[in-house]
Scaffold this active site. Structure first.
Site, PDB file in Angstrom:
ATOM      1  N   TYR A 190       0.849  -1.188   0.000  1.00 23.24           N
ATOM      2  CA  TYR A 190       0.000   0.000   0.000  1.00 23.24           C
ATOM      3  C   TYR A 190       0.884   1.238   0.000  1.00 23.24           C
ATOM      4  O   TYR A 190       2.093   1.180   0.222  1.00 23.24           O
ATOM      5  CB  TYR A 190      -0.902   0.033   1.239  1.00 23.24           C
ATOM      6  CG  TYR A 190      -0.143   0.432   2.487  1.00 23.24           C
ATOM      7  CD1 TYR A 190      -0.207   1.741   2.961  1.00 23.24           C
ATOM      8  CD2 TYR A 190       0.674  -0.467   3.168  1.00 23.24           C
ATOM      9  CE1 TYR A 190       0.516   2.125   4.086  1.00 23.24           C
ATOM     10  CE2 TYR A 190       1.385  -0.108   4.284  1.00 23.24           C
ATOM     11  CZ  TYR A 190       1.312   1.203   4.740  1.00 23.24           C
ATOM     12  OH  TYR A 190       2.041   1.589   5.831  1.00 23.24           O
ATOM     13  N   ASN A 476       2.848  -7.862   4.803  1.00 19.09           N
ATOM     14  CA  ASN A 476       4.086  -7.188   4.394  1.00 19.09           C
ATOM     15  C   ASN A 476       4.844  -6.560   5.555  1.00 19.09           C
ATOM     16  O   ASN A 476       5.929  -6.011   5.353  1.00 19.09           O
ATOM     17  CB  ASN A 476       3.807  -6.143   3.318  1.00 19.09           C
ATOM     18  CG  ASN A 476       3.909  -6.730   1.919  1.00 19.09           C
ATOM     19  OD1 ASN A 476       4.228  -7.905   1.753  1.00 19.09           O
ATOM     20  ND2 ASN A 476       3.644  -5.922   0.911  1.00 19.09           N
ATOM     21  N   TYR A 477       4.288  -6.625   6.758  1.00 19.18           N
ATOM     22  CA  TYR A 477       5.038  -6.302   7.975  1.00 19.18           C
ATOM     23  C   TYR A 477       5.354  -7.619   8.691  1.00 19.18           C
ATOM     24  O   TYR A 477       4.943  -7.855   9.813  1.00 19.18           O
ATOM     25  CB  TYR A 477       4.241  -5.392   8.906  1.00 19.18           C
ATOM     26  CG  TYR A 477       4.017  -3.987   8.402  1.00 19.18           C
ATOM     27  CD1 TYR A 477       4.643  -3.507   7.253  1.00 19.18           C
ATOM     28  CD2 TYR A 477       3.178  -3.117   9.090  1.00 19.18           C
ATOM     29  CE1 TYR A 477       4.430  -2.211   6.811  1.00 19.18           C
ATOM     30  CE2 TYR A 477       2.958  -1.819   8.650  1.00 19.18           C
ATOM     31  CZ  TYR A 477       3.586  -1.373   7.507  1.00 19.18           C
ATOM     32  OH  TYR A 477       3.373  -0.083   7.069  1.00 19.18           O
ATOM     33  N   ARG A 478       6.052  -8.489   8.024  1.00 18.38           N
ATOM     34  CA  ARG A 478       6.350  -9.830   8.550  1.00 18.38           C
ATOM     35  C   ARG A 478       6.756  -9.767  10.010  1.00 18.38           C
ATOM     36  O   ARG A 478       7.592  -8.954  10.410  1.00 18.38           O
ATOM     37  CB  ARG A 478       7.489 -10.453   7.768  1.00 18.38           C
ATOM     38  CG  ARG A 478       7.103 -10.952   6.392  1.00 18.38           C
ATOM     39  CD  ARG A 478       6.331 -12.258   6.460  1.00 18.38           C
ATOM     40  NE  ARG A 478       6.159 -12.821   5.118  1.00 18.38           N
ATOM     41  CZ  ARG A 478       5.438 -13.867   4.841  1.00 18.38           C
ATOM     42  NH1 ARG A 478       4.811 -14.500   5.823  1.00 18.38           N
ATOM     43  NH2 ARG A 478       5.327 -14.320   3.600  1.00 18.38           N
TER      44      ARG A 478
END
Length: 536
Positions: A190, A476-478
């Site tokens: 995003y 996507n923020y592993r």
């Protein structure tokens, strides 16, 4: 809890190979390298010495480190790949998949190296890295308002190529220019236009992927389910994404940016409280990211305070923006002198922290901001945090020490798209996403332990204020804190622990897709989608 075998889907000869490699056998490692290179040569009919880097290659370390973006995973104790493959052609990717299967070794797929836990380039078992950075071609067609972009390209390169062709087109993706397209899009990346245009994957109209059999598939040949899965479900669970075809979006000739700060001493609590009401509901052309950080007070010397910084992009001119915020967010007190009008590409540079006047050529630099040590976590907020709740959070932040927040507002287009339209489910119902963020300069076991403990402490404190059943997280923020898969007999249950957080009700559909396209679970990592075959 019984400990499950980490490699149940590989045959016994491979388990022997793993055992020998883990206990150190240079001659065997050489043999693996030789066998792999021979296989690659046979498959491609090319000389592959220029794309294969074994640990004895003089360039191995520099190639490995070039795309390590978290310094926590750039130490001597971190496991290294047996081989790094840097394909120049799609056929090299196909051959790498075929040969890795043939010799029985794990593949890690890296496009930009920005995954916070380093899982695209580290592993506890013998592995190779398939590094996509050479596959970076971008073809922009303004007439159709589309572009094909290869997985190894960076967001900065994509924005630059769009700007070369048009000053009134853009793409709604992240603000980090060095982020790799492959991981960003496949994980539902995003950016600061999400309230107007949604996520990057909402604009993906085709793709190419190498499947487990080494075949290249496009949207038509992969089918609707797999195409759906790689638009937010994480491509590395299903194959190797080669490229995406995207729809561009139209942007105005003039956009406006501003950055303002407030401290506890000058009504920061009121501003943060009101931001929660305004940022997700205001004109969808306006994105107001808020950063919260514990800092030293300039008013009360020696004491800590909280700084609230609001960084914004408005797809329009400054006068209109000031009028809108004067009506809907008077607590902010925005003035025309706080605003700067610019082109969209200049706003890309502004958001990437370049000085005003910097040439767009800077977006082509892949080596910006050398890697630092960091830890990130995520949450979603669905109801406004009351003022007394905020005051408690300030106290906890100051007590913890260094960890800050990034609040990213939703609403707008995000509320118009169904949760099941892509694997990314976190749309309507969420006011904003929270990122927990701490970065430090010096390495060391104690330093890392301290900062990670701080982050987990603040995360724990936030439990009453965030989403529940499940407590959701952003792929996507592993974050390996929320679960890891060992791929034994409990693989499905282990996968559901983190999978339900990342994907909510979309997890089981992803499992079905995975089972259909990769039944032996060749493509896997610590948090990939499991197959149904291993369900207990």
């Amino acid at each position: 809890m019984k400990k499950s075998s980490p490699l149940p889907s590989f045959p016994t000869p491979f388990l022997l190979l793993v055992s020998l490699l883990l206990h150190g056998s240079p001659s065997l490692a050489d043999s693996v390298n030789d066998n792999f290179v021979q296989c690659l040569t046979n498959q491609t009919k090319d000389k592959v010495s220029n794309i294969v880097f074994s640990q004895t290659n003089a360039s191995f370390t520099s190639v490995l480190q070039a795309y390590i973006r978290n310094a926590r995973f750039n130490t001597s104790t971190i496991p290294k790949p047996s081989i790094i493959v840097t394909p120049l052609h799609e056929s090299h990717v196909q051959a790498t998949v075929i040969c890795a299967k043939q010799i029985g070794i794990q593949i890690k797929i890296r496009s930009g190296g920005h995954d916070y836990e380093g899982i695209s380039y580290i592993s506890d078992i013998p592995f190779i890295i398939l590094d996509m950075f050479n596959l970076r071609n971008i073809t922009v067609d303004i007439e159709s308002q589309t572009a094909w972009v290869q997985a190894g390209a960076t967001l900065g390169e994509l924005y630059y190529k769009i700007w070369e062709k048009s000053k009134v087109h853009g793409f709604p993706a992240g603000v980090g220019p060095t982020v790799g397209v492959g991981g960003h899009l496949s994980g539902a990346g995003y950016g600061n236009m999400l309230r107007k245009f949604g996520l990057s994957v909402d604009h993906v109209i085709d793709a190419q992927i190498v499947d487990v059999n080494g075949k290249i598939l496009d949207k038509a040949s992969m089918g609707d389910d797999l195409f759906w899965a790689i638009k937010g479900g994480g491509g590395a669970s299903f194959g190797v994404v080669l490229s995406y075809k995207i729809n561009l979006v139209q942007v105005p000739e003039t956009v406006t940016v501003f950055g303002v700060q407030r401290f506890l001493e000058d009504n920061a609590t009121d501003v943060v409280y009101q931001w929660q009401h305004v940022a997700p509901t205001i004109d969808d052309r306006l994105f107001m990211r808020m950063l919260l950080q514990p800092v030293t007070s300039k008013v009360k010397k020696g004491e800590k305070t909280i700084r609230a910084s609001i960084e914004s992009l408005f797809l329009g001119e400054a006068n209109e923006l000031v009028t809108i915020l004067g009506k809907e967010f008077p607590q902010l007190g925005l003035k025309i002198e706080n605003c700067t009008q610019m082109s969209w590409i200049e706003s890309v540079l502004w958001w990437a922290n370049f000085d005003n006047g910097t040439s767009p050529n800077a977006l082509l630099d892949r080596n910006q901001n050398s890697a630092k040590f960091l830890k990130r976590k995520s949450d979603y907020v669905q109801t406004v945090i009351p003022k007394d709740g905020l005051e408690g959070i300030w106290k906890k932040m100051i007590e913890v020490g260094k960890v800050g927040f990034v609040f990213n507002p939703y609403g707008g287009k995000m509320s118009e798209i169904q949760a099941s339209d892509t694997p990314f489910p976190h749309r309507a119902g969420n006011l904003f996403k929270v990122q927990y963020s701490v970065t430090w300069e010096e390495g060391g076991v104690e330093e890392e332990k301290d900062y990670i403990t701080q982050t987990r402490s603040l995360y724990s404190y936030m439990t009453p204020f965030v989403s529940k059943n499940p407590r959701s997280a952003y792929l996507n923020y592993r974050d390996l804190d929320i679960g890891v898969n060992h791929y034994g007999k409990d693989s499905y249950e282990e996968g559901k622990v983190y999978g339900s957080k990342y994907f909510n009700g979309n997890f089981d559909r992803l499992v079905k897709v995975k089972t259909a396209v990769d039944p032996d679970n060749f493509f896997r990592n610590e948090q990939s989608i499991p197959t149904l075959q291993t369900k207990a």
